[in-house]
Design a protein around this motif. Structure first.
Motif, short mmCIF file in Angstrom:
data_model
loop_
_atom_site.label_atom_id
_atom_site.label_comp_id
_atom_site.label_asym_id
_atom_site.label_seq_id
_atom_site.Cartn_x
_atom_site.Cartn_y
_atom_site.Cartn_z
N UNK A 1 0.85 -1.19 0.00
CA UNK A 1 0.00 0.00 0.00
C UNK A 1 0.89 1.24 0.00
N UNK A 2 0.50 2.25 -0.72
CA UNK A 2 1.25 3.50 -0.75
C UNK A 2 0.40 4.62 -0.16
N UNK A 3 1.08 5.67 0.24
CA UNK A 3 0.38 6.83 0.78
C UNK A 3 -0.24 7.64 -0.35
N UNK A 4 -1.32 8.35 -0.06
CA UNK A 4 -1.99 9.16 -1.08
C UNK A 4 -1.27 10.50 -1.31
N UNK A 5 -0.03 10.42 -1.80
CA UNK A 5 0.76 11.61 -2.07
C UNK A 5 0.97 11.73 -3.58
N UNK A 78 2.15 4.13 5.59
CA UNK A 78 1.37 3.41 4.57
C UNK A 78 0.77 2.12 5.12
N UNK A 79 1.38 1.58 6.17
CA UNK A 79 0.87 0.33 6.74
C UNK A 79 -0.10 0.55 7.91
N UNK A 80 -0.25 1.79 8.37
CA UNK A 80 -1.14 2.08 9.50
C UNK A 80 -2.60 1.84 9.11
#
Length: 115
Positions: A1-5, A78-80
């Protein structure tokens, strides 16, 4: 999963990190606000370390009443997941109106990040 950046946000965070390493302004306005919709966590990030693009700097609030300035791993963010399993989101309506230290002072008084 990646962050929404977005690429633009990442580029601005990296540019701020390079400025800081070069001795530039250390009290920047946040570039992005991230939060957990189901866990009361919030992050206001100003920069990414140009030598380690996994490390970001900003105001971190884990919902425990003690927000603090510090480094955070983007991979860890990203893993939270919150209590309902929702990932970290970006607040697309966030428009910073003060510097990170001003947000930190207000957060210290309130026990949480106030935007």
């Amino acid at each position: 999963m990646t962050l929404p950046l977005s690429d633009a946000i990442r580029a601005e965070l990296l540019a701020n990190g390079k400025k800081t390493k070069a001795g530039g302004d250390h009290d920047l306005r946040p570039v992005v606000k991230l939060f957990t919709p189901d866990a009361n966590c919030t992050w206001l990030l100003t920069e990414i370390d140009s030598d380690d693009p996994d490390l970001a700097f900003g105001l971190c609030d884990l919902g425990l009443g003690y927000p603090e300035l510090g480094l955070v791993s983007l991979a860890a963010l990203a893993s939270v997941r919150g209590r309902f399993g929702l990932p970290v989101e970006r607040d697309t309506s966030f428009r910073p109106n003060r510097t990170l230290n001003a947000y930190a002072d207000a957060a210290s008084d309130a026990g949480r990040i106030v935007t």
